[in-house]
Design a protein around this motif. Structure first.
Motif, PDB file in Angstrom:
ATOM      1  N   ALA A  91       9.128   2.027  17.996  1.00  0.00           N
ATOM      2  CA  ALA A  91       7.686   1.838  18.190  1.00  0.00           C
ATOM      3  C   ALA A  91       6.912   3.031  17.658  1.00  0.00           C
ATOM      4  O   ALA A  91       5.721   2.940  17.377  1.00  0.00           O
ATOM      5  CB  ALA A  91       7.392   1.645  19.667  1.00  0.00           C
ATOM      6  N   ASP A  92       7.575   4.161  17.544  1.00  0.00           N
ATOM      7  CA  ASP A  92       6.899   5.368  17.066  1.00  0.00           C
ATOM      8  C   ASP A  92       7.700   5.981  15.912  1.00  0.00           C
ATOM      9  O   ASP A  92       8.891   5.722  15.771  1.00  0.00           O
ATOM     10  CB  ASP A  92       6.762   6.377  18.212  1.00  0.00           C
ATOM     11  N   TRP A 140       2.306   5.298  14.146  1.00  0.00           N
ATOM     12  CA  TRP A 140       2.726   4.255  15.095  1.00  0.00           C
ATOM     13  C   TRP A 140       1.827   3.017  15.026  1.00  0.00           C
ATOM     14  O   TRP A 140       2.303   1.893  15.207  1.00  0.00           O
ATOM     15  CB  TRP A 140       2.785   4.834  16.519  1.00  0.00           C
ATOM     16  N   ARG A 141       0.550   3.239  14.703  1.00  0.00           N
ATOM     17  CA  ARG A 141      -0.367   2.088  14.567  1.00  0.00           C
ATOM     18  C   ARG A 141      -0.038   1.305  13.294  1.00  0.00           C
ATOM     19  O   ARG A 141      -0.131   0.081  13.252  1.00  0.00           O
ATOM     20  CB  ARG A 141      -1.826   2.566  14.521  1.00  0.00           C
ATOM     21  N   ALA A 142       0.347   2.030  12.249  1.00  0.00           N
ATOM     22  CA  ALA A 142       0.740   1.362  11.002  1.00  0.00           C
ATOM     23  C   ALA A 142       2.001   0.530  11.232  1.00  0.00           C
ATOM     24  O   ALA A 142       2.092  -0.616  10.774  1.00  0.00           O
ATOM     25  CB  ALA A 142       0.974   2.395   9.907  1.00  0.00           C
ATOM     26  N   HIS A 170       0.834  -1.206   0.000  1.00  0.00           N
ATOM     27  CA  HIS A 170       0.000   0.000   0.000  1.00  0.00           C
ATOM     28  C   HIS A 170       0.870   1.257   0.000  1.00  0.00           C
ATOM     29  O   HIS A 170       1.744   1.402   0.858  1.00  0.00           O
ATOM     30  CB  HIS A 170      -0.884  -0.019   1.257  1.00  0.00           C
ATOM     31  N   PRO A 171       0.628   2.178  -0.949  1.00  0.00           N
ATOM     32  CA  PRO A 171       1.349   3.465  -0.931  1.00  0.00           C
ATOM     33  C   PRO A 171       0.995   4.188   0.372  1.00  0.00           C
ATOM     34  O   PRO A 171      -0.192   4.372   0.658  1.00  0.00           O
ATOM     35  CB  PRO A 171       0.777   4.222  -2.134  1.00  0.00           C
ATOM     36  N   THR A 172       2.000   4.583   1.124  1.00  0.00           N
ATOM     37  CA  THR A 172       1.728   5.000   2.498  1.00  0.00           C
ATOM     38  C   THR A 172       2.187   6.418   2.801  1.00  0.00           C
ATOM     39  O   THR A 172       3.320   6.799   2.496  1.00  0.00           O
ATOM     40  CB  THR A 172       2.395   4.001   3.468  1.00  0.00           C
ATOM     41  N   ALA A 173       1.281   7.175   3.424  1.00  0.00           N
ATOM     42  CA  ALA A 173       1.610   8.535   3.874  1.00  0.00           C
ATOM     43  C   ALA A 173       1.286   8.623   5.364  1.00  0.00           C
ATOM     44  O   ALA A 173       2.159   8.515   6.217  1.00  0.00           O
ATOM     45  CB  ALA A 173       0.823   9.552   3.072  1.00  0.00           C
ATOM     46  N   GLY A 174      -0.011   8.779   5.684  1.00  0.00           N
ATOM     47  CA  GLY A 174      -0.422   8.894   7.079  1.00  0.00           C
ATOM     48  C   GLY A 174      -0.456   7.564   7.814  1.00  0.00           C
ATOM     49  O   GLY A 174      -0.455   7.521   9.036  1.00  0.00           O
ATOM     50  N   GLY A 175      -0.537   6.481   7.054  1.00  0.00           N
ATOM     51  CA  GLY A 175      -0.579   5.149   7.673  1.00  0.00           C
ATOM     52  C   GLY A 175      -1.986   4.597   7.849  1.00  0.00           C
ATOM     53  O   GLY A 175      -2.175   3.487   8.352  1.00  0.00           O
TER      54      GLY A 175
END
Ligand SMILES: Cc1ncc(COP(=O)(O)O)c(C=O)c1O
Ligand SMILES: [Zn+2]
Length: 412
Positions: A284-285, A309-311, A234-239
């Motif tokens: 972790a972050d 961080w969740r991503a 997945h192209p990722t920016a904000g996650g």
């Protein structure tokens, strides 16, 4: 009906029943929505799969919207999952699938989020929705707000090209050009405006809106008839995409509708790869960076503060990875996707294909693996990324001889 049982803080376990509190008052993390799905059975799964509505709303019970009449839908979701045989053969992945989100109503994946976000806004009676953005999110919020009968205010930094915001203007958004930098002045004014005017926030700091991208997981399970991809890139920016896809797969796992989940891969541009850096360092972050300019404009984000961080956690739990591609690799992938698969994606979207090619070349992805690349935005979003030469546009005299010459010149 999608039943929200509560919101909880994934960091400190704070709980809330409010539909308008997005951040934990204790630790400022974005809260997460818990939807009660325990009552759903296999019969429901069959019903959802067979429903006539092919949009994301087929999976209504998984979204935080109470009444079907609140849905704000333009037919988003249900996008084709195409076995790209020629492109797959070229990069050495025989089961390469492209999830073609370029065909979404406003041409990008943001429609998955904003259909849900604006539905909740409508249900709660908001009269104005807002977002800060320079492109895809602005157009999407504007379109869904128009469909909902809600006003939209979109903030963009000074210097944003009119071509980036023309779609939002067309849908009737009130576009505000702010003197200052996106991550600093615009962000500050945006937060202040939320406080002052009480508009509905459509950024990734809105946990309700973020639920929309879970639909990627549901659709893939449906479209592959229960086969689970080995990799989803997945192209990722904000996650948001990585986080939400993982949540969607976990929900299906918890219901026993699937037996395993794919390995997730965040694809970023080398010029804006804070998630890749944090993944590689084992953090972790995410440590915010100042993103450099990249051809992948839509994912040029240096500080994925809400869900980065969740991503990261989702990538690790899935056994996946995070990989950055250079502009040269992204430009090549965009061209290959168009000429070998027939899909015109914007450069940011083709980052997934660039990363698939790199992971195959490194031997991480095997030749027989099932791989899904999300193509998250239409090529016409950024037409200036295609170089058109003067020669190509020079008119020929209308004779067969000149036609022959021109064809030969193009081939040579
Ligand atoms: C075309 C495109 N692809 C991918 C993304 C990635 O967003 P996210 O990482 O939040 O799923 C965005 C938005 O920022 C986008 O506009
Ligand atoms: Zn907290």
């Amino acid at each position: 009906m999608g039943i929200v049982s509560k919101l909880h803080c994934p960091k400190c376990n704070y709980e809330s029943a409010s539909k308008t509190l997005f951040r934990c008052p204790e630790c400022r993390r974005v809260l997460e929505v818990d939807i009660a799905i325990g009552h759903l059975s296999r019969t429901d799964f069959v019903r959802m799969r067979e429903g006539r509505d092919r949009s994301i709303w087929r999976w209504f019970d998984f979204f935080p919207v109470a009444k079907p009449s609140s849905r704000v839908s333009l037919g988003e979701g249900g996008t084709p999952l195409i076995l790209a045989s020629r492109l797959g053969a070229y990069i050495g992945i025989h089961n390469l699938y492209l999830k073609n989100d370029t065909v979404l109503p406003t041409g990008s994946l943001k429609d998955r989020s904003n259909s849900v976000g604006l539905s909740v806004a409508k249900e709660l009676g908001f009269d104005t929705a807002t977002v800060m953005s320079t492109g895809n999110a602005a157009a999407s919020v504007a379109a869904y707000a128009a469909a909902a009968g809600i006003k939209s205010v979109v903030m963009v930094p000074a210097g944003t090209a009119p071509s980036k915001i023309v779609q939002a203007i067309a849908y009737g958004a009130n576009v505000i050009v702010v003197n200052g930098d996106f991550d600093n002045e615009v962000a500050k004014l945006y937060q202040a405006a939320l406080q002052e005017f009480g508009w509905y926030d459509c950024l990734s700091s809105n946990p309700f809106r973020d639920e929309g991208k879970k639909s990627y997981a549901y659709e893939m399970v449906d479209q592959l008839d229960g086969r689970i991809p080995d990799w989803v890139i997945h192209p990722t920016a904000g996650g948001t995409g990585i986080y939400a896809m993982w949540k969607g797969y976990q929900e299906f796992l918890s219901l026993g509708w699937i037996e395993r989940a794919p390995k997730l891969v965040a694809a970023q541009s080398e010029a804006a790869a804070p998630i890749v850096a944090a993944f590689e360092k084992g953090l972790a972050d995410v440590e915010p960076i100042v993103a450099r300019e990249t051809i992948a404009e839509s994912i040029q984000v240096g500080n994925p503060a809400s869900l980065g961080w969740r991503a990261l956690a989702a990538l690790r739990e899935s056994g996946g990875t995070a990989v950055a591609a250079s502009d040269v690799e992204i430009i090549e992938a965009r061209a290959l996707t168009a000429t070998l698969a027939g899909i015109f994606a914007e450069p940011a979207a083709a980052t997934s294909v660039a990363v698939a090619k790199k992971l195959r070349a490194a031997g991480t992805i095997g030749p027989g693996d099932i791989v899904v690349c999300n193509l998250t935005g239409h090529g016409l979003k950024q037409p200036e990324a295609i170089r058109v030469s003067e020669k190509e546009l020079t008119p020929i005299t209308p004779t067969l001889e000149s036609l022959r010459e021109q064809i030969q010149r193009a081939q040579g």
